[in-house]
Design an enzyme around this catalytic site. Structure first.
Site, short mmCIF file in Angstrom:
data_model
loop_
_atom_site.label_atom_id
_atom_site.label_comp_id
_atom_site.label_asym_id
_atom_site.label_seq_id
_atom_site.Cartn_x
_atom_site.Cartn_y
_atom_site.Cartn_z
N GLY A 171 133.26 119.16 49.03
CA GLY A 171 132.97 118.28 47.90
C GLY A 171 132.98 119.00 46.58
N ASP A 172 132.63 120.29 46.60
CA ASP A 172 132.59 121.07 45.36
C ASP A 172 133.95 121.13 44.68
OD1 ASP A 172 129.85 121.92 45.43
OD2 ASP A 172 130.37 123.32 47.02
N PHE A 173 134.99 121.42 45.47
CA PHE A 173 136.32 121.52 44.88
C PHE A 173 136.76 120.19 44.26
CE2 PHE A 173 136.96 125.34 47.58
CZ PHE A 173 137.50 126.18 46.62
N GLY A 176 134.95 119.67 41.04
CA GLY A 176 135.52 120.54 40.02
C GLY A 176 136.78 119.97 39.40
#
Length: 386
Positions: A171-173, A176
């Site tokens: 989910g972070d990517f 971002g």
């Protein structure tokens, strides 16, 4: 010539979501300066949680997030070093941070405290849960705010089993990249107005947006988790092959593919049965259809089915493992991954997920090994726009 050549970006963030956003700007040719506390970005240590080395000269997890940036160590809690940071902001187009709101306010580095002195600054902030509400200042990771809170871990697993063990940074990517889209939208707007602004997203917002199709579906009583035998479209399902592997077939519209598909698996006889041809009957008979297809798919190995389905233009792919992706010819041909050499091995690392014709782009490379001095940072950041 690079798409974002001449842009100056400060990356005052840790872990994955915000640093991956800043790395995208570096890939596109912007000057990106990472501000790291003397304690170091915790991302320097995270690779060991998934079996990667975290040595000074071999830390692929940290390299991945900070490819192509320059680095300076600053303790922004120290008044003199915070003053130097403000000096850097005079030549900065975009500031990216994931520091929590309450901490930013205590330091006087929240957007409201900076906007008068830096009116053209694009201030980009990524949080776990958003800018408002009781969770606004709570810590969170993609395991919690993205996977769990947005309904992903609670729904996307086989009915009757336990929720999946999710993988880090997924989910972070995505968050971002959403932040990068917001930043670029704001920057384009600022070219005409001359005014900066604040851009925000969160891990929760990313998860909700990504799952919006199914959140809407759930409000029409389509409840998850489900068994694959509950799948209402048998031609958009996974099947196990004779050699114990799995294949995904994906005719999004059953009526467009069932004739070709049943011919491909050698079951043209099914076309004489209205159960398999009457689209209205799918809901009542999908499980029966899936079990018949399942039995046929078990008669051949994965590569056999891939060859048959490709020849018939049936959308399909093997359910690959991560190690398969690292040597996938289609991935490598398009340079979605590129090799970086470490002391003991060559590691395939991700390039930016978009390509822009007629512009150069920076390939994945190593994070900076040595931090700049304050004098070097000022000189590097003050270079005239090319």
């Amino acid at each position: 010539m690079y798409p974002l050549q001449g842009l100056r970006v400060i990356d005052m963030s840790t872990y994955v979501a915000a640093p991956s956003c800043a790395r995208f700007f570096s890939d596109m040719g912007a000057k990106v300066l990472k501000i790291e506390s003397p304690k170091g970005d915790p991302m320097r240590l995270m690779g060991r949680m998934v079996g990667m080395p975290i040595e000074e000269d071999e830390n692929p997890g940290f390299d991945m997030m900070n490819s192509g940036k320059e680095l300076i160590q600053l303790n922004i809690k120290n008044s003199a070093e915070r003053s130097f940071f403000l000096e850097l902001l005079k030549n900065t187009d975009i500031l990216i941070t994931n520091i929590r709101n309450d901490s930013l306010k205590k330091l006087g580095l929240d957007y409201d405290s900076l906007k008068a002195e830096f009116p053209a600054l694009i201030y980009a902030h990524i949080t776990a849960y958003g800018e408002s509400g009781e969770m606004a200042n709570q810590p969170g990771y993609d395991f919690t705010a993205y996977y769990a809170r947005a309904g992903i871990s609670g729904t996307l697993y086989e009915k009757g089993t336990s929720p999946m063990i999710t993988v880090p940074a997924f989910g972070d990517f995505q968050a971002g990249m959403y932040l990068a889209a917001g930043i670029l939208s704001a920057y384009i707007g600022s070219l005409e107005s001359g005014r900066g602004t604040k851009v925000t997203t969160s891990l929760l917002a990313t998860g909700v947006y990504n799952m919006s199709y199914m959140i809407a579906s759930a409000q029409y009583d389509q409840s998850y988790p489900i068994s694959r035998y509950d799948n209402l479209n048998p031609l958009q399902c996974i099947y196990k092959t004779r050699d114990g592997r799995w294949i995904q077939v994906a005719y999004a519209v059953y009526s467009e593919g069932f004739k070709t598909f049943y011919a491909a698996i050698g079951r043209e006889d099914l076309l004489n049965n209205p159960v398999f041809t009457d689209i209205a009957s799918l809901q009542e008979n999908a499980d029966e259809i899936i079990k018949i297809i399942e039995k046929e798919i078990l008669n051949r190995d994965l590569e056999d089915w891939i060859e048959i389905f490709r020849e018939k233009q049936i959308p399909c792919d093997p359910l690959q493992l991560f190690e398969d992706v690292a040597k996938d010819a289609q991935v490598l041909e398009n340079e979605y991954l590129i090799g970086l050499d470490y002391k003991n091995r060559r590691i395939m690392m991700p390039n930016a997920p978009v390509q822009i014709q007629n512009y150069n782009m920076n390939h994945a490379t190593y994070a900076p090994r040595e931090p700049l001095t304050q004098e070097e940072a000022l000189e590097w950041f003050e270079v005239e726009r090319e």
